[in-house]
Design a protein around this motif. Structure first.
Motif, PDB file in Angstrom:
ATOM      1  N   LEU B  19      17.309 -39.742  95.341  1.00 38.05           N
ATOM      2  CA  LEU B  19      18.100 -40.864  94.824  1.00 38.05           C
ATOM      3  C   LEU B  19      19.579 -40.563  95.091  1.00 38.05           C
ATOM      4  N   VAL B  20      20.220 -41.394  95.897  1.00 38.76           N
ATOM      5  CA  VAL B  20      21.644 -41.224  96.216  1.00 38.76           C
ATOM      6  C   VAL B  20      22.427 -42.167  95.312  1.00 38.76           C
ATOM      7  N   MET B  21      23.370 -41.589  94.567  1.00 38.85           N
ATOM      8  CA  MET B  21      24.028 -42.342  93.493  1.00 38.85           C
ATOM      9  C   MET B  21      25.502 -42.561  93.774  1.00 38.85           C
ATOM     10  N   THR B  22      25.948 -43.788  93.602  1.00 34.45           N
ATOM     11  CA  THR B  22      27.365 -44.101  93.753  1.00 34.45           C
ATOM     12  C   THR B  22      28.198 -43.364  92.699  1.00 34.45           C
ATOM     13  N   GLU B  68      24.167 -48.562  94.522  1.00 34.81           N
ATOM     14  CA  GLU B  68      25.572 -48.976  94.616  1.00 34.81           C
ATOM     15  C   GLU B  68      25.871 -49.936  93.470  1.00 34.81           C
ATOM     16  N   GLY B  69      27.150 -50.066  93.126  1.00 31.57           N
ATOM     17  CA  GLY B  69      27.577 -51.171  92.285  1.00 31.57           C
ATOM     18  C   GLY B  69      27.979 -52.329  93.183  1.00 31.57           C
ATOM     19  N   ASP B  70      28.236 -53.485  92.585  1.00 34.01           N
ATOM     20  CA  ASP B  70      28.689 -54.600  93.428  1.00 34.01           C
ATOM     21  C   ASP B  70      30.052 -54.267  94.041  1.00 34.01           C
ATOM     22  N   GLY B  71      30.907 -53.575  93.286  1.00 36.05           N
ATOM     23  CA  GLY B  71      32.220 -53.202  93.821  1.00 36.05           C
ATOM     24  C   GLY B  71      32.117 -52.227  94.975  1.00 36.05           C
ATOM     25  N   SER B  72      31.282 -51.210  94.829  1.00 37.32           N
ATOM     26  CA  SER B  72      31.164 -50.213  95.906  1.00 37.32           C
ATOM     27  C   SER B  72      30.452 -50.810  97.115  1.00 37.32           C
ATOM     28  N   LEU B  91      13.786 -47.141 102.651  1.00 38.40           N
ATOM     29  CA  LEU B  91      15.055 -47.152 101.916  1.00 38.40           C
ATOM     30  C   LEU B  91      15.108 -48.354 100.975  1.00 38.40           C
ATOM     31  N   THR B  92      15.296 -48.083  99.692  1.00 38.96           N
ATOM     32  CA  THR B  92      15.558 -49.148  98.720  1.00 38.96           C
ATOM     33  C   THR B  92      17.026 -49.070  98.316  1.00 38.96           C
ATOM     34  N   LEU B  93      17.763 -50.130  98.611  1.00 38.83           N
ATOM     35  CA  LEU B  93      19.152 -50.213  98.173  1.00 38.83           C
ATOM     36  C   LEU B  93      19.179 -50.996  96.868  1.00 38.83           C
ATOM     37  N   VAL B  94      19.590 -50.310  95.796  1.00 37.83           N
ATOM     38  CA  VAL B  94      19.686 -50.960  94.486  1.00 37.83           C
ATOM     39  C   VAL B  94      21.157 -51.270  94.217  1.00 37.83           C
ATOM     40  N   VAL B  95      21.430 -52.507  93.882  1.00 37.04           N
ATOM     41  CA  VAL B  95      22.803 -52.913  93.579  1.00 37.04           C
ATOM     42  C   VAL B  95      22.875 -53.284  92.103  1.00 37.04           C
ATOM     43  N   LEU B  96      23.689 -52.540  91.355  1.00 35.65           N
ATOM     44  CA  LEU B  96      23.916 -52.848  89.942  1.00 35.65           C
ATOM     45  C   LEU B  96      25.118 -53.782  89.877  1.00 35.65           C
ATOM     46  N   HIS B 101      34.675 -54.103  88.451  1.00 33.33           N
ATOM     47  CA  HIS B 101      34.863 -52.662  88.617  1.00 33.33           C
ATOM     48  C   HIS B 101      34.955 -52.082  87.210  1.00 33.33           C
ATOM     49  N   ALA B 102      33.798 -51.752  86.654  1.00 39.39           N
ATOM     50  CA  ALA B 102      33.780 -51.322  85.249  1.00 39.39           C
ATOM     51  C   ALA B 102      34.600 -50.060  85.040  1.00 39.39           C
ATOM     52  N   SER B 103      34.680 -49.217  86.084  1.00 39.20           N
ATOM     53  CA  SER B 103      35.432 -47.956  85.960  1.00 39.20           C
ATOM     54  C   SER B 103      36.897 -48.125  86.340  1.00 39.20           C
ATOM     55  N   ALA B 104      37.316 -49.332  86.679  1.00 42.18           N
ATOM     56  CA  ALA B 104      38.712 -49.579  87.067  1.00 42.18           C
ATOM     57  C   ALA B 104      39.290 -50.667  86.171  1.00 42.18           C
TER      58      ALA B 104
END
Lengths: 175, 189
Positions: B19-22, B68-72, B91-96, B101-104
């Motif tokens: 699992l590769v995490m943004t 990924e997030g929508d921002g990333s 490959l499953t690309l999951v977009v949250l 930008h919750a962190s910005a």
């Protein structure tokens, strides 16, 4: 576009000697003489839209156990620097990056030097090792440097960039 | 759906897979749910998780997920046609997708006015859009079983949980643990 030369052929041979299995690339007419022969030799290639994307895909291939490299033009380091520093370098990904250099003797574009000339310093500031190959280096040095830089990237677990001055008019005058 | 619930479901479906995490708060939150060697947290490579996941899948390490997030995702949007063209297997690309930008400082993303699902489908990627836990679990299970790449877009609430601790692990350690996990998986998958 520039065609195949003894220098581009030496880079291809160096990568084949290393045992390259896969590469990602961002197209440039001057890296094409390295890309095309590798494809003709059956090395798996993956087209990336941007250089940082190429770092990500090639880095993923390396983490997955493949002998993979990124081929690109040096003005693309503007896109790739963050990925090289925060992923390939930070996570110890042994990724060779082979890039043709622009902006020096033989250049025909009035602007590209404004970025390309700074590339060795930019990479150096990030602590990314650069090997330069130019017209004063004989063919055996081009080939050996390409092969051994790729080996060094893997052994020392970091990205290493080989900058190729393929555009220099002196390249056509040897051999 | 809260992001924590979405991450718990992602962890559940891909528990035994890479699992590769943004970066940012989602990475911290996943690590607080379950810190696994199979997790590759990209601590500061915003927009690169999908590309790294694609490379791993091309190396034959699928099924696997990249989150990924929508921002990333919007930051590295060119990866979508690349994924469609290269077709990394499993490959499953999951977009949250929280439209921000919750962190910005919760500044908005263009996902508020652009349909990421329509864009992904237009590019040619099989895409599911979900907004609750059961829908996400089902879509992820289908994506994990798929031969080619696919996208799951999960609509989540915005904001970050301030109680989640920072993820201060050395990236070299994260990468080493991830490599060891991949090595332990040789012959499986």
């Amino acid at each position: 576009m520039s065609g195949r030369t003894w220098a581009s052929n030496a880079v291809v041979q160096g990568l084949l000697e290393w045992g390259i299995e896969d590469f990602t690339y961002v197209p440039s007419s001057h890296i094409a003489p390295v890309v095309r022969p590798l494809q003709e030799q059956g090395v798996r290639s993956y087209l990336a839209a941007r250089e940082e994307e190429g770092v990500g895909i090639a880095g993923g291939l390396v983490l997955g156990g493949r002998k993979a490299a990124l081929l690109m033009q040096d003005n693309g380091f503007g896109n790739a620097l963050t990925a090289l520093a925060t992923f390939a370098k930070a996570y110890h990904v042994g990724l060779p990056v082979i890039a043709n250099a622009r902006g020096g003797p033989g250049e025909y574009n009035a602007m590209i030097h404004s970025f390309s000339e700074a590339v060795p310093d930019l990479l150096g500031a990030l602590g990314i090792r650069v090997e330069l190959l130019g017209p004063s280096d004989p063919r055996r040095v081009w080939q050996a440097t390409t092969r051994s830089a790729a080996e060094l990237a893997v052994v020392t677990r970091r990205p290493i960039v080989v900058l190729l001055d393929l555009l220099h008019p002196g390249i056509g005058e040897q051999e | 759906m809260k992001r924590r619930e979405a991450l718990e479901i992602i962890d559940e479906v891909f528990r035994d897979r890479p699992l590769v995490m943004t970066c940012g708060a989602p990475a911290r939150e996943l690590a607080s749910i379950a810190r696994r060697d199979s997790h590759l947290y990209l601590l500061d490579s915003m927009g690169l998780a999908a590309a790294v996941g694609a490379g791993l899948a091309l190396a034959g390490k699928g099924p696997l997920a990249a989150v990924e997030g929508d921002g990333s995702l919007l930051m590295g949007f060119s990866v979508l046609p690349t994924i469609h063209a290269l077709a990394p297997p499993g490959l499953t690309l999951v977009v949250l997708d929280n439209h921000e930008h919750a962190s910005a400082d919760r500044m908005p993303t263009h996902a508020a006015v652009v349909s990421l699902g329509s864009a992904c489908r237009g590019i040619g990627l099989p895409t599911e859009e979900v907004d609750d836990g059961s829908g996400l679990r089902s879509a992820l299970a289908d994506a994990r079983a798929a031969v080619g790449p696919s996208v799951v877009i999960a609509r989540i609430e915005g904001g970050n949980d301030p109680a989640v601790p920072l993820l201060l692990e050395d990236p070299v350690t994260i990468g080493d643990r991830f490599r060891r996990f991949l090595s332990s998986q040789e012959g499986e998958g």
